[in-house]
Design an enzyme around this catalytic site. Structure first.
Site, PDB file in Angstrom:
ATOM      1  N   GLU A  89       0.895  -1.218  -0.033  1.00 31.46           N
ATOM      2  CA  GLU A  89      -0.191   0.026  -0.017  1.00 31.46           C
ATOM      3  C   GLU A  89       0.666   1.216   0.073  1.00 31.46           C
ATOM      4  O   GLU A  89       0.453   2.250  -0.748  1.00 31.46           O
ATOM      5  CB  GLU A  89      -1.016   0.008   1.172  1.00 31.46           C
ATOM      6  CG  GLU A  89      -2.048  -0.989   1.181  1.00 31.46           C
ATOM      7  CD  GLU A  89      -2.928  -0.883  -0.046  1.00 31.46           C
ATOM      8  OE1 GLU A  89      -2.924   0.107  -0.784  1.00 31.46           O
ATOM      9  OE2 GLU A  89      -3.518  -1.642  -0.444  1.00 31.46           O
ATOM     10  N   TYR A 172      -6.263   6.889   3.874  1.00 28.07           N
ATOM     11  CA  TYR A 172      -6.591   5.714   2.939  1.00 28.07           C
ATOM     12  C   TYR A 172      -5.746   4.505   3.277  1.00 28.07           C
ATOM     13  O   TYR A 172      -6.400   3.644   3.539  1.00 28.07           O
ATOM     14  CB  TYR A 172      -5.920   6.513   1.509  1.00 28.07           C
ATOM     15  CG  TYR A 172      -5.754   5.090   0.659  1.00 28.07           C
ATOM     16  CD1 TYR A 172      -6.712   4.303   0.097  1.00 28.07           C
ATOM     17  CD2 TYR A 172      -4.566   4.485   0.318  1.00 28.07           C
ATOM     18  CE1 TYR A 172      -6.509   3.196  -0.503  1.00 28.07           C
ATOM     19  CE2 TYR A 172      -4.192   3.368  -0.367  1.00 28.07           C
ATOM     20  CZ  TYR A 172      -5.268   2.654  -0.699  1.00 28.07           C
ATOM     21  OH  TYR A 172      -5.187   1.421  -1.418  1.00 28.07           O
ATOM     22  N   ASP A 190      -9.705   6.123  -2.314  1.00 23.69           N
ATOM     23  CA  ASP A 190      -8.525   6.559  -2.981  1.00 23.69           C
ATOM     24  C   ASP A 190      -8.900   7.413  -4.358  1.00 23.69           C
ATOM     25  O   ASP A 190     -10.093   7.601  -4.520  1.00 23.69           O
ATOM     26  CB  ASP A 190      -7.575   5.251  -3.393  1.00 23.69           C
ATOM     27  CG  ASP A 190      -8.069   4.617  -4.205  1.00 23.69           C
ATOM     28  OD1 ASP A 190      -9.405   4.456  -4.723  1.00 23.69           O
ATOM     29  OD2 ASP A 190      -7.556   3.805  -5.350  1.00 23.69           O
ATOM     30  N   CYS A 245     -12.631   2.744 -15.470  1.00 21.43           N
ATOM     31  CA  CYS A 245     -13.035   4.306 -15.208  1.00 21.43           C
ATOM     32  C   CYS A 245     -11.777   4.963 -15.083  1.00 21.43           C
ATOM     33  O   CYS A 245     -11.812   5.736 -14.046  1.00 21.43           O
ATOM     34  CB  CYS A 245     -13.882   4.324 -13.823  1.00 21.43           C
ATOM     35  SG  CYS A 245     -14.978   5.716 -13.812  1.00 21.43           S
ATOM     36  N   CYS A 252     -15.633   3.046 -21.232  1.00 23.49           N
ATOM     37  CA  CYS A 252     -17.215   2.654 -20.610  1.00 23.49           C
ATOM     38  C   CYS A 252     -17.752   1.607 -21.178  1.00 23.49           C
ATOM     39  O   CYS A 252     -18.936   0.816 -20.545  1.00 23.49           O
ATOM     40  CB  CYS A 252     -17.874   3.945 -21.056  1.00 23.49           C
ATOM     41  SG  CYS A 252     -17.179   5.471 -20.064  1.00 23.49           S
ATOM     42  N   CYS A 255     -17.655  -1.201 -18.758  1.00 20.30           N
ATOM     43  CA  CYS A 255     -18.151  -1.100 -17.422  1.00 20.30           C
ATOM     44  C   CYS A 255     -19.149  -1.824 -17.078  1.00 20.30           C
ATOM     45  O   CYS A 255     -20.219  -1.776 -17.774  1.00 20.30           O
ATOM     46  CB  CYS A 255     -18.328   0.397 -17.429  1.00 20.30           C
ATOM     47  SG  CYS A 255     -18.737   0.905 -15.541  1.00 20.30           S
ATOM     48  N   CYS A 261     -24.679   5.139 -15.152  1.00 20.94           N
ATOM     49  CA  CYS A 261     -23.733   5.941 -14.587  1.00 20.94           C
ATOM     50  C   CYS A 261     -24.327   7.283 -14.907  1.00 20.94           C
ATOM     51  O   CYS A 261     -24.753   7.617 -15.991  1.00 20.94           O
ATOM     52  CB  CYS A 261     -22.293   5.679 -15.394  1.00 20.94           C
ATOM     53  SG  CYS A 261     -21.424   6.947 -15.193  1.00 20.94           S
TER      54      CYS A 261
END
Length: 362
Positions: A89, A172, A190, A245, A252, A255, A261
């Site tokens: 991370e 985060y 995030d 995204c 898209c 997606c 959306c």
DNA sequence: CATGCGTGGAG
DNA sequence: TCTCCAAGCAT
């Protein structure tokens, strides 16, 4: 436009006129026609799915998509330690996955536990950070390892607030480690998740420039109640932002929640601001980076003069230092800028004085 | 809350 | 070539 309380609690119907048809669209086909175009000003208000069932549908669609496409990253492996996840991370802060992978592998073999890293000189963490960038992160990771060893019995804490207390761990990273290493239900936010929320829910091309409190509340309200599902949801939305995204040229067509959306429904309105790119050429950061490359490859202290003068014979092994020194000399920073960079590195603890020269902190 | 902090790949 | 930007944090 920023999300605020008023926006959160009003305008649902106005913002999501296709709300009632969304469930049907899901069931029919992924190729369902987009809803009618709505003026951006209207859609710009965030709106949660009106019915609980719609939220559940969204959870299912995104996590199902994630199951089929999730990248096989080593820190996602079931046997990856909490330490491995924490390291990943921190490395992934502002750094792409492909560049983190080899360095993370090296770190895990070299320092499989926090105590292993804590027993090293901090400069070794910086040296083996390589060219990931933002080397302060390596220093903080080392400091975190020391804190874990000395204050947490060598175990990565599972508690969000304890995680937050570690050097280099912000909201985060604390949430991500609590969720992905310990299976807790935390609100992970995030840049990927922010962007997905901005588009999917708020109808905006990009999230606001600074993370507002209302944005956290929105993420809270979208988080599945079920603990295990919430962990999967956090990872899935992040992956959706990373792979589909995306900031530029979102895919898209791929997606899983395209039919619902808000940004697509609004006709893909452009960003309402233009993000100012970070300057690089001629900045102190560029000089600091070149200096750090020299220090990482040097096995003994480097005298200050070496950074500013011609790359004559300075007594270093040619293979080790020649290239980074050449890069620094090519930059040819003004003497005052070079001094500022060196002093900054000293102040940050990324370098220290020793034997009349500079080296990584021992 | 805006700014500084590295790096290299993609468009 | 040049701009953008990638799982943020600390101050």
């Amino acid at each position: 436009m920023l999300i605020d309380d008023r926006d959160l609690n009003s305008g649902r119907d106005a913002a999501r006129p296709n709300s009632a048809s969304r469930s049907r669209a899901k069931q029919s086909a992924a190729s369902a026609a987009p809803a009618a175009v709505i003026p951006p000003a209207v859609v710009a208000s965030p709106a949660l799915p009106a019915e609980p069932g719609e939220l559940a549908t969204m959870h299912r669609d995104v996590t199902s998509w994630f199951s089929g496409i999730a990248r096989d990253l080593p820190w996602r492996s079931a046997d990856c330690s909490a330490w491995g996840i924490l390291v990943s991370e921190v490395m992934l802060q502002q750094t792409p996955v492909v560049r983190v992978l080899p360095v993370w592998q090296d770190w895990m073999e070299r320092w499989p536990t926090p105590a292993d890293l804590a027993s090293e000189a901090p400069g070794e963490a910086v040296r083996h950070w390589g060219r990931l960038g933002y080397p302060r992160r390596a220093l903080r990771l080392h400091a975190a390892a020391v804190a874990i060893r000395d204050e947490h019995n060598g175990e990565v804490p599972a508690d969000f607030d304890h995680l937050l207390g570690l050097p280099g761990v912000g909201s985060y990273t604390a949430a991500a480690v609590a969720a992905f290493a310990f299976g807790q239900r935390t609100t992970v936010v995030d840049t990927n998740i922010r962007r997905v929320h901005a588009r999917l829910i708020s109808g905006l091309a990009l999230p606001s420039q600074s993370l507002a409190a209302a944005e956290m509340r929105l993420a809270d309200s979208l988080l599945p109640q079920d603990q295990e599902l919430s962990v999967r949801w956090n990872a899935a939305v992040m992956e959706l932002g990373a792979l589909v995204c995306t900031a530029r040229a979102p895919k898209c067509q791929e997606c899983p929640v395209r039919p619902s959306c808000a940004w697509l429904a609004a006709g893909e309105p452009p960003p309402t601001y233009t993000p100012k790119g970070q300057a690089w050429h001629g900045t102190d950061r560029q000089v600091r980076g070149a200096v750090m490359a020299v220090l990482r490859s040097a096995s003994s202290p480097v005298i200050r003069e070496a950074f500013g003068t011609s790359p004559a014979d300075l007594g270093f092994a040619p293979d080790g230092v020649a290239i980074p020194l050449a890069a620094l000399h090519r930059l040819n920073p003004a003497p005052e800028q070079l001094e500022r960079a060196l002093d900054g590195l000293l102040a940050d603890g990324l370098a220290e004085e020793h034997d009349g020269g500079l080296r990584l902190p021992a």
